[in-house]
Enzyme design. Structure first.
Site, PDB file in Angstrom:
ATOM      1  N   THR A  94      -7.310   4.285   4.004  1.00  0.00           N
ATOM      2  CA  THR A  94      -8.700   4.093   4.425  1.00  0.00           C
ATOM      3  C   THR A  94      -9.160   2.722   3.944  1.00  0.00           C
ATOM      4  OG1 THR A  94      -9.161   6.461   4.376  1.00  0.00           O
ATOM      5  CG2 THR A  94     -11.057   4.991   4.228  1.00  0.00           C
ATOM      6  N   ILE A 130      -6.033   2.801  -0.560  1.00  0.00           N
ATOM      7  CA  ILE A 130      -7.217   2.019  -0.206  1.00  0.00           C
ATOM      8  C   ILE A 130      -6.746   0.706   0.413  1.00  0.00           C
ATOM      9  CG2 ILE A 130      -9.247   0.815  -1.085  1.00  0.00           C
ATOM     10  CD1 ILE A 130      -9.549   3.869  -1.095  1.00  0.00           C
ATOM     11  N   LYS A 131      -7.161   0.476   1.655  1.00  0.00           N
ATOM     12  CA  LYS A 131      -6.740  -0.737   2.366  1.00  0.00           C
ATOM     13  C   LYS A 131      -7.698  -1.884   2.079  1.00  0.00           C
ATOM     14  CE  LYS A 131      -4.977  -0.909   6.647  1.00  0.00           C
ATOM     15  NZ  LYS A 131      -4.904  -0.621   8.097  1.00  0.00           N
ATOM     16  N   ILE A 132      -7.114  -3.011   1.730  1.00  0.00           N
ATOM     17  CA  ILE A 132      -7.880  -4.197   1.350  1.00  0.00           C
ATOM     18  C   ILE A 132      -7.209  -5.409   1.994  1.00  0.00           C
ATOM     19  CG2 ILE A 132      -8.566  -5.657  -0.603  1.00  0.00           C
ATOM     20  CD1 ILE A 132      -8.336  -3.109  -2.384  1.00  0.00           C
TER      21      ILE A 132
END
EC number: 2.2.1.2
Length: 315
Positions: A94, A130-132
């Protein structure tokens, strides 16, 4: 054996979609979402209850319209992730708001909030990435989050400098893009490329071999494919995240699949980590990477704003 099943024997297959029906059909290990995929998924009728729930949640948390909007978009992304986690045995990725891509502190705060929403729903950290965006600031945020037990997926990765900095920061997983690199070269060089000469394929192959050569544990997950040839040329990559139309094409092909990525060389001592100055110098030597990172952040931000418009009309 079809190519999709053959690929699963050498690579973890991930679905690059927010479409639950497509995920159910192809049974990937993990799934990845981004603001653009959340936006397109939100237009599907079966997602209406998830949107309604996000709106209810936001209204219960705050009387302030601006805060409600932020809470609603975060909850919607998590709601879609929760539905996907009912199907995939592994992880959901996400994404943090792309507008925070150059702000380490805001990225960390948003990541903690998203993880908190998943935890409240009974989902442990080991099922979430966690997509960054792989900016210098994003990589620094991921370095801190990883130490807190929040695993990260560094995306919009186009340069060797980005890949190296992610490994040196101890990031769990990177998503080097294949197809968007090809797009840039086709537009700028005005030529077509055979799969083995595809600049995106060459980039991911180099990153994969670098990581294995220096024994970095960061997972390499090739992403953004334009055709099946790009996928088959990096068969053997740790993971590949693939959109449903290409999963379908692989499932319908019975051509022999040969493992292409399989580092067998010696393990070398790691170099000293890149400084910020060295990172920017090396990254900026690659005009494709500079263009595509900035463009990718802009595009995700535009779709985040479109999602906000849709949610705002319901608040």
């Amino acid at each position: 054996m079809n190519q999709l099943d053959a690929l699963r024997e050498m690579t973890v297959v991930v679905a690059d979609t927010g479409d639950i029906e497509a995920i159910r059909q192809y049974q990937p290990q993990d799934a990845t979402t981004n603001p653009s995929l959340i936006l397109s998924a939100s237009a599907l009728s079966q997602y209406a209850p998830l949107i309604d729930d996000a709106i209810r949640y936001a209204k219960s948390k705050s009387g302030n319209k601006a805060q409600q909007l932020v809470d609603a978009e975060d909850k919607l992304a998590v709601n879609i992730g929760l539905e996907i986690l009912k199907i995939v045995p592994g992880r959901i990725s996400t994404e943090v708001d792309a507008r925070f891509s150059y702000d380490t502190e805001k990225t960390i705060a948003k990541a903690r909030k998203l993880i908190g929403l998943y935890n409240e729903a009974g989902v442990a950290n080991n099922r979430i990435l966690i997509k960054i965006a792989a900016t210098w600031q994003g990589i620094r945020a991921a370095e801190i989050l990883e130490k807190e037990g929040i695993n990260c997926n560094l995306t919009l990765l186009f340069s060797q400098a980005q890949a190296r900095a992610c490994a040196e920061a101890g990031v769990y997983l990177i998503s080097p893009f294949v197809g968007r690199i090809l797009d840039w070269y086709k537009a700028n060089e005005k030529k077509e490329y055979a799969a083995a000469e595809d600049p995106g394929v060459i980039s991911v192959t180099a990153i994969y071999n670098y990581y294995k050569q220096y024994n970095y544990k960061t997972i390499v997950m090739g992403a953004s494919f334009r055709n099946v040839g790009e996928i088959t040329e990096i068969a053997g990559c740790d993971r590949l995240t693939i959109a449903p139309p290409l999963l379908k094409a692989l499932a319908e092909s019975n051509e022999t699949l040969v493992r292409k990525l399989d580092y067998q060389g010696e393990i070398l001592d790691r170099p000293a980590p890149l400084s910020e100055a060295e990172f920017y110098w090396q990254h900026n030597q690659d005009p494709m990477a500079v263009d595509k990172l900035a463009e990718g952040i802009r595009k995700f931000a535009i779709d985040q704003e479109k999602l906000e418009e849709m949610l705002s009309a319901k608040l």
